[in-house]
Design a protein around this motif. Sequence first.
Motif, short mmCIF file in Angstrom:
data_model
loop_
_atom_site.label_atom_id
_atom_site.label_comp_id
_atom_site.label_asym_id
_atom_site.label_seq_id
_atom_site.Cartn_x
_atom_site.Cartn_y
_atom_site.Cartn_z
N ILE A 177 0.85 -1.20 0.00
CA ILE A 177 0.00 0.00 0.00
C ILE A 177 0.89 1.25 0.00
N PRO A 178 0.71 2.16 -0.95
CA PRO A 178 1.44 3.44 -0.90
C PRO A 178 0.86 4.33 0.20
N VAL A 234 -8.12 1.41 5.00
CA VAL A 234 -7.43 2.38 4.14
C VAL A 234 -6.87 3.57 4.92
N ALA A 235 -7.05 3.59 6.24
CA ALA A 235 -6.54 4.72 7.02
C ALA A 235 -6.32 4.29 8.46
N ASP A 241 -4.25 5.31 2.54
CA ASP A 241 -3.97 4.60 1.30
C ASP A 241 -4.03 5.62 0.16
N HIS A 242 -2.86 5.99 -0.38
CA HIS A 242 -2.80 7.06 -1.36
C HIS A 242 -3.36 6.65 -2.72
N ARG A 243 -3.73 5.39 -2.88
CA ARG A 243 -4.33 4.96 -4.14
C ARG A 243 -5.75 5.51 -4.29
N ILE A 244 -6.45 5.68 -3.17
CA ILE A 244 -7.83 6.16 -3.25
C ILE A 244 -8.07 7.40 -2.38
#
Length: 494
Positions: free
Chosen positions: A285-286, A430-431, A463-466
Amino acid sequence: MAAVARGSFSVFRKLMSQQYRRRCFRLQSFRCERSLQTLAFRGDRKVQMFPSRALHTATVSHGPIVQFKLSDIGEGIMEVTVKEWYVKEGDKVSQFDSICEVQSDKASVTITSRYDGVIRKVYYDVEATALVGKPLVDIETESRAEVIHEEDVVETPAMAREEHTHQEIKGLKTQATPAVRRLAIENNIKLSEIIGTGKDGRILKEDILNFLARQTGAILPLAPFQEITPPPPAPPAAPRPADAAAAIKAPPATPRPVFTGKDVTEPLKGFHKAMVRTMTAALKIPHFGYCDEVDLTRLVSLRAELKAVAAGRGVALSYMPFFIKAASLGLLHFPILNASLDESVQNITYKASHNIGLAMDTAQGLLVPNVKNVQLLSVFEIAQELNRLQTLGTAGQLGTSDLSGGTFSLSNIGSIGGTYAKPVILPPEVAIGALGKIQVLPRFDAGGHVVRAHIMNVSWSADHRIIDGATMCRFSNLWREYLENPASMVLDLK
């Protein structure tokens, strides 16, 4: 002699009749044995053989041997490690008696017996790996026909779900009446998720209803047992002059270092193995990081006022319930932070429930139990649940249901020390946020005067993807506003 033989055969036929066997062999077995021995001496050898054979089949009675299998624990777990046996071969067990403790990469679980009987075979040694669906022990049960139909506890989903009622958190027996068990099954509730308030920890109907109320958001009146008034603290004794220095500050206990003098290699198991797998997945995860500081001066005052009220209800009130509730209120405005990505990174699932996890440092390692449905709970109810989770975490008794299903996490690193951190996201979340310690620092007020302020630093990872930086920043600002002006939370509480 022939007359004697005919008489013996006549008596023998009477003994072998179904009614007489039921009456004598089962209720008066000792008297029947003596009668058969007498007949054997009176008759010839041919007569002597039959009664002895009949006596053998009548007096030797064993119940069916059932293979007690390890049922599906859930979460895709297919194997566990046997940590401790509470029984050995030849021991007699009853329903709900503890058989063994097993540990998966999620939680420790105590397996309890479904049957009354005797342990005839133990299949695994301590520290051995047990497989789901394979037998743990063989139990010689009472000779009842209905027991045989309960042998398979894994093949059908209905039985697998019922089997969960016989799996428990270590040290907490899931004892309940059939009516309470039926109520739990009808509402798809695992009894291992509920701590009973009845005698010896027995789960009552009220415990099921209170659990359902927390899940659905229904408001129930406080039960009498929750209104606990702690005894007044005893006045502290004045220290003697010689003990004055020791009374001011006791030196902290420090663990003594251990030097083995040799390298030690051991396999990764349980929670450590799960942590390796989770953190390896997290590296994909970026991460986007964001830090800020929060002035908790007003919250410190509010918590001081409410602490005694919560203690009067038997609950310890920390700052964490406020942090968790403020996060839930923020997630209502930024639902993407309470979402998850699928493995192919093609779809986003927005979670309806705010299951907010709290990272705990335990003797078993880092565990992240979560408070379910925070969006439906009050600050006091969150504090109640945190008290329960912290008690179980300290005792190493957290169950699978407590450790799974999280949608957002907070890590209170400040309880140990430090102000900043770089928290690692727990997939599929995601966070995550890391909370630093609360410090009293000088700050300027609105009039430009230097005042004492209670400052806490927070470090977010997303999560910098979304999730972009602006979204994370806006969420943090809203979360900070709720905490810096806790009265504003009242306007949005449900």
